[in-house]
Design an enzyme around this catalytic site. Structure first.
Site, PDB file in Angstrom:
ATOM      1  N   SER A 159       1.024  -1.324   0.715  1.00  0.00           N
ATOM      2  CA  SER A 159       0.297  -0.052   0.303  1.00  0.00           C
ATOM      3  C   SER A 159       0.800   1.295   0.046  1.00  0.00           C
ATOM      4  O   SER A 159       2.015   1.251   0.105  1.00  0.00           O
ATOM      5  CB  SER A 159      -0.796   0.183   0.890  1.00  0.00           C
ATOM      6  OG  SER A 159      -1.712   1.346   0.956  1.00  0.00           O
ATOM      7  N   TYR A 172      -2.683  -2.575   9.476  1.00  0.00           N
ATOM      8  CA  TYR A 172      -2.534  -1.819   8.168  1.00  0.00           C
ATOM      9  C   TYR A 172      -1.311  -1.172   7.816  1.00  0.00           C
ATOM     10  O   TYR A 172      -0.871  -1.756   6.780  1.00  0.00           O
ATOM     11  CB  TYR A 172      -3.667  -1.469   7.725  1.00  0.00           C
ATOM     12  CG  TYR A 172      -3.651  -1.617   6.386  1.00  0.00           C
ATOM     13  CD1 TYR A 172      -4.539  -2.380   5.372  1.00  0.00           C
ATOM     14  CD2 TYR A 172      -3.315  -0.356   5.696  1.00  0.00           C
ATOM     15  CE1 TYR A 172      -4.678  -2.533   3.985  1.00  0.00           C
ATOM     16  CE2 TYR A 172      -3.739  -0.680   3.873  1.00  0.00           C
ATOM     17  CZ  TYR A 172      -4.191  -1.322   3.327  1.00  0.00           C
ATOM     18  OH  TYR A 172      -4.523  -1.515   1.697  1.00  0.00           O
TER      19      TYR A 172
END
Length: 272
Positions: A159, A172
């Site tokens: 990400s 995350y």
């Protein structure tokens, strides 16, 4: 009768996790359009620690139908990437059916949201187990088969938040940063055996992975953090196909000497 393969990944056999919807389905269709046969894996059930639904078995079946309509072979299994034994078994079965494995896309992931002081240990363990250890389990299940083929490509979905340091989603962000480290370590370790390992780092993307709690935490509690999530280019989010095009390139022979890459598809969010 299966059509003769043509395209940029013609005849390649590719494993994709989290394949039932969203980015996973997009990767599957893009690769199938370019001639790949697929092993598709998804958990196909929601988890109590998440405030948004995960994909269903019907979603996975729909992905399979869309792939087969493109004339490609497709094997699917309902598997949790946290279960390394079940995942290896599913991959082994798929490889046996397709006759080999040339690439894998470790795509499965989940997202929790909230400020640091409301982030629980249970959330940390779930996110790290799926988003980081699940990526490792996927790589570990695929690598022996890639070595049998004399090499191949591993694509790990990280990400842009890993590099930017997105707040309000700390498990995350940390797990996806770990994916970058795992990718680099494996790239070094496997380069001599002609296995390429790369990471794709998307910015926000139009998928089903949107916790309602994130909008509340960002918009109502910490609006001062909004600029961190704003892309430099004039779009609030990219499309799944934009990310899948990067995956396609990294699996194709066009990238045969590309390894250890952090391929940002991030509309410039990390350069702000």
């Amino acid at each position: 009768m299966t059509a003769a393969p043509s395209g940029r990944v013609a005849g390649k056999r590719v494993l994709i996790t989290g394949a039932a919807r969203g980015l996973g389905r997009s990767h599957a269709l893009r690769l199938a359009e370019e001639g790949a046969d697929l092993i598709l894996v998804d958990i196909c059930q929601s988890l109590p620690q998440l405030d948004y639904p995960l994909a269903t078995e019907e979603d996975l079946a729909q992905t399979v139908r869309l792939v087969t309509e493109l004339g490609r072979r497709c094997v699917s299994r309902v598997v949790d990437v946290r279960d390394d034994v079940a995942l290896r078994s599913a991959v082994d079965d798929g490889v046996s059916e397709l006759g080999g494995l040339d690439a894998a896309v470790a795509n499965a992931g989940v997202l929790t949201s909230g400020p640091w002081d409301r982030t629980t240990l249970e959330q940390w363990r779930m996110v790290v187990d799926i988003d980081l250890i699940g990526v490792w389990n996927t790589c570990a299940a695929a690598i022996p088969h890639l070595l049998e083929q004399g090499g191949g490509s591993l694509v790990n979905i990280s990400s842009a938040g890993a590099i930017k340091g997105f707040p309000l989603q700390l498990p995350y962000t940390a797990a996806k940063y770990g994916v970058v480290g795992l990718t680099l370590g494996l790239a070094n370790e496997l380069a001599a055996q002609n296995v390429r390992v790369n990471a794709v780092l998307p910015t926000g993307c139009h998928t089903g992975m949107i916790p309602p709690s994130f909008g509340v935490a960002l918009g109502e509690e910490r609006p001062d953090l909004i600029p961190i999530f704003v892309n430099a280019m004039p779009t609030p989010a990219v499309e799944p196909a934009d990310v899948s095009n990067a995956v396609l390139f990294l699996i194709s022979d066009e990238s045969r000497w590309v390894t250890g890459l952090q391929f940002k598809v991030d509309a410039g969010v990390t350069i702000n």
